[in-house]
Design a protein around this motif. Structure first.
Motif, mmCIF file in Angstrom:
data_model
loop_
_atom_site.group_PDB
_atom_site.id
_atom_site.type_symbol
_atom_site.label_atom_id
_atom_site.label_comp_id
_atom_site.label_asym_id
_atom_site.label_seq_id
_atom_site.Cartn_x
_atom_site.Cartn_y
_atom_site.Cartn_z
ATOM 1 N N GLU A 15 29.960 -21.836 66.874
ATOM 2 C CA GLU A 15 30.129 -23.279 66.482
ATOM 3 C C GLU A 15 28.830 -23.820 66.402
ATOM 4 O O GLU A 15 28.500 -24.455 65.409
ATOM 5 N N ASP A 16 27.757 -23.250 67.038
ATOM 6 C CA ASP A 16 26.145 -23.678 66.951
ATOM 7 C C ASP A 16 25.800 -23.407 65.451
ATOM 8 O O ASP A 16 25.197 -24.131 64.910
ATOM 9 N N LYS A 17 26.187 -22.168 65.277
ATOM 10 C CA LYS A 17 25.842 -21.607 63.723
ATOM 11 C C LYS A 17 26.456 -22.053 62.838
ATOM 12 O O LYS A 17 25.833 -22.670 61.674
ATOM 13 N N ALA A 18 27.702 -22.514 62.806
ATOM 14 C CA ALA A 18 28.416 -23.387 61.749
ATOM 15 C C ALA A 18 27.839 -24.827 61.707
ATOM 16 O O ALA A 18 27.714 -25.291 60.675
ATOM 17 N N ARG A 19 27.421 -25.495 62.779
ATOM 18 C CA ARG A 19 26.779 -26.835 62.627
ATOM 19 C C ARG A 19 25.635 -26.516 62.080
ATOM 20 O O ARG A 19 25.142 -27.429 61.263
ATOM 21 N N GLU A 20 24.784 -25.518 62.300
ATOM 22 C CA GLU A 20 23.382 -25.390 61.730
ATOM 23 C C GLU A 20 23.793 -25.233 60.018
ATOM 24 O O GLU A 20 22.777 -25.771 59.712
ATOM 25 N N LEU A 21 24.548 -24.523 59.596
ATOM 26 C CA LEU A 21 24.766 -24.231 58.457
ATOM 27 C C LEU A 21 25.269 -25.633 57.465
ATOM 28 O O LEU A 21 25.049 -25.846 56.597
ATOM 29 N N LYS A 22 26.207 -26.251 58.427
ATOM 30 C CA LYS A 22 26.575 -27.529 57.603
ATOM 31 C C LYS A 22 25.468 -28.535 57.701
ATOM 32 O O LYS A 22 25.261 -29.265 56.491
ATOM 33 N N THR A 23 24.528 -28.684 58.578
ATOM 34 C CA THR A 23 23.391 -29.524 58.404
ATOM 35 C C THR A 23 22.312 -29.154 57.571
ATOM 36 O O THR A 23 22.209 -29.852 56.592
ATOM 37 N N ARG A 24 22.225 -27.887 57.275
ATOM 38 C CA ARG A 24 21.485 -27.337 56.099
ATOM 39 C C ARG A 24 22.136 -27.535 54.682
ATOM 40 O O ARG A 24 21.458 -27.986 53.742
ATOM 41 N N LYS A 25 23.243 -27.468 54.550
ATOM 42 C CA LYS A 25 23.975 -27.806 53.482
ATOM 43 C C LYS A 25 23.952 -29.326 52.962
ATOM 44 O O LYS A 25 23.678 -29.535 52.031
ATOM 45 N N VAL A 26 24.029 -30.127 54.105
ATOM 46 C CA VAL A 26 23.855 -31.478 53.708
ATOM 47 C C VAL A 26 22.642 -31.864 53.382
ATOM 48 O O VAL A 26 22.155 -32.467 52.260
ATOM 49 N N GLN A 27 21.495 -31.207 53.986
ATOM 50 C CA GLN A 27 19.936 -31.420 53.658
ATOM 51 C C GLN A 27 19.781 -31.012 52.101
ATOM 52 O O GLN A 27 19.180 -31.787 51.492
ATOM 53 N N GLN A 28 20.329 -29.924 51.935
ATOM 54 C CA GLN A 28 20.018 -29.372 50.571
ATOM 55 C C GLN A 28 20.709 -30.169 49.587
ATOM 56 O O GLN A 28 20.208 -30.394 48.413
ATOM 57 N N LEU A 29 21.957 -30.774 49.707
ATOM 58 C CA LEU A 29 22.522 -31.637 48.948
ATOM 59 C C LEU A 29 21.628 -32.682 48.543
ATOM 60 O O LEU A 29 21.677 -33.207 47.331
ATOM 61 N N GLY A 30 21.098 -33.211 49.540
ATOM 62 C CA GLY A 30 20.189 -34.321 49.359
ATOM 63 C C GLY A 30 19.136 -34.280 48.614
ATOM 64 O O GLY A 30 18.638 -34.591 47.795
ATOM 65 N N GLU A 31 18.621 -32.858 48.703
ATOM 66 C CA GLU A 31 17.389 -32.546 48.342
ATOM 67 C C GLU A 31 17.550 -32.370 46.590
ATOM 68 O O GLU A 31 16.827 -32.571 45.895
ATOM 69 N N LEU A 32 18.894 -31.816 46.477
ATOM 70 C CA LEU A 32 19.300 -31.595 45.049
ATOM 71 C C LEU A 32 19.520 -33.191 44.447
ATOM 72 O O LEU A 32 19.066 -33.011 43.350
ATOM 73 N N VAL A 33 20.244 -34.046 44.961
ATOM 74 C CA VAL A 33 20.203 -35.190 44.258
ATOM 75 C C VAL A 33 18.770 -35.969 44.009
ATOM 76 O O VAL A 33 18.730 -36.435 43.163
ATOM 77 N N ILE A 34 17.975 -35.682 44.990
ATOM 78 C CA ILE A 34 16.531 -36.223 44.715
ATOM 79 C C ILE A 34 15.818 -35.328 43.785
ATOM 80 O O ILE A 34 15.270 -36.017 42.866
ATOM 81 N N ALA A 35 16.024 -34.055 43.527
ATOM 82 C CA ALA A 35 15.232 -33.015 42.727
ATOM 83 C C ALA A 35 15.742 -33.456 41.110
ATOM 84 O O ALA A 35 15.135 -33.536 40.148
ATOM 85 N N THR A 36 17.042 -33.755 41.046
ATOM 86 C CA THR A 36 17.489 -33.991 39.591
ATOM 87 C C THR A 36 17.583 -35.543 39.106
ATOM 88 O O THR A 36 17.692 -35.791 38.142
ATOM 89 N N GLY A 37 16.803 -36.369 40.088
ATOM 90 C CA GLY A 37 16.833 -37.798 39.806
ATOM 91 C C GLY A 37 17.979 -38.635 40.039
ATOM 92 O O GLY A 37 17.842 -39.861 39.792
ATOM 93 N N ALA A 38 18.904 -38.133 40.726
ATOM 94 C CA ALA A 38 20.374 -38.792 40.651
ATOM 95 C C ALA A 38 19.912 -39.809 41.724
ATOM 96 O O ALA A 38 20.940 -40.612 42.014
ATOM 97 N N ASP A 39 18.997 -39.569 42.608
ATOM 98 C CA ASP A 39 18.887 -40.633 43.536
ATOM 99 C C ASP A 39 18.613 -42.221 43.174
ATOM 100 O O ASP A 39 18.427 -43.229 43.862
ATOM 101 N N GLN A 40 18.346 -42.087 41.661
ATOM 102 C CA GLN A 40 18.079 -43.506 41.085
ATOM 103 C C GLN A 40 19.360 -44.279 40.653
ATOM 104 O O GLN A 40 19.258 -45.309 40.417
ATOM 105 N N LEU A 41 20.532 -43.654 40.933
ATOM 106 C CA LEU A 41 21.842 -44.031 40.597
ATOM 107 C C LEU A 41 22.411 -44.770 41.743
ATOM 108 O O LEU A 41 21.876 -44.420 43.193
ATOM 109 N N SER A 42 23.089 -45.635 41.645
ATOM 110 C CA SER A 42 23.903 -46.518 42.857
ATOM 111 C C SER A 42 24.693 -45.559 43.289
ATOM 112 O O SER A 42 25.193 -44.471 43.037
#
Length: 103
Positions: A15-42
């Motif tokens: 369960e701890d490992k699954a929580r860790e992986l989910k947190t990492r996935k969310v963080q990486q999705l946020g990084e991807l949004v920023i890297a693509t410039g999509a954070d400029q969108l509403s």
């Protein structure tokens, strides 16, 4: 005699490992949004675009988007890696990276 397995401890570790992986996935999705410039969108624009992409069944469109994504990652990797370490296809398949084999 064999030591009995502690199923509760093993379950908690999983369960701890699954929580860790989910947190990492969310963080990486946020990084991807920023890297693509999509954070400029509403938020509404970004959500609408993602919903439209998810609903698209046209394989030609999806393949074109995938190729464009590969080009994005390759160009980013070339700009940040020294010439001796440039292997953009390998970077896409590293576990844990967005677009990699474990995403």
């Amino acid at each position: 005699m064999r030591q009995p397995r502690d199923f509760d401890a093993e379950l908690k570790a999983l369960e701890d490992k699954a929580r860790e992986l989910k947190t990492r996935k969310v963080q990486q999705l946020g990084e991807l949004v920023i890297a693509t410039g999509a954070d400029q969108l509403s938020t509404d624009e970004l959500a609408g675009a993602l919903v439209a992409i998810n609903e698209t069944k046209d394989t030609a469109k999806r393949e074109a988007w995938a190729k464009r994504g590969v080009m994005f990652f390759e160009s980013r990797f070339r700009r940040t890696a020294p010439a001796s370490q440039r292997n953009p296809r390998g970077a896409l398949n590293r576990p844990g990276l967005i677009g990699g084999s474990n995403s």
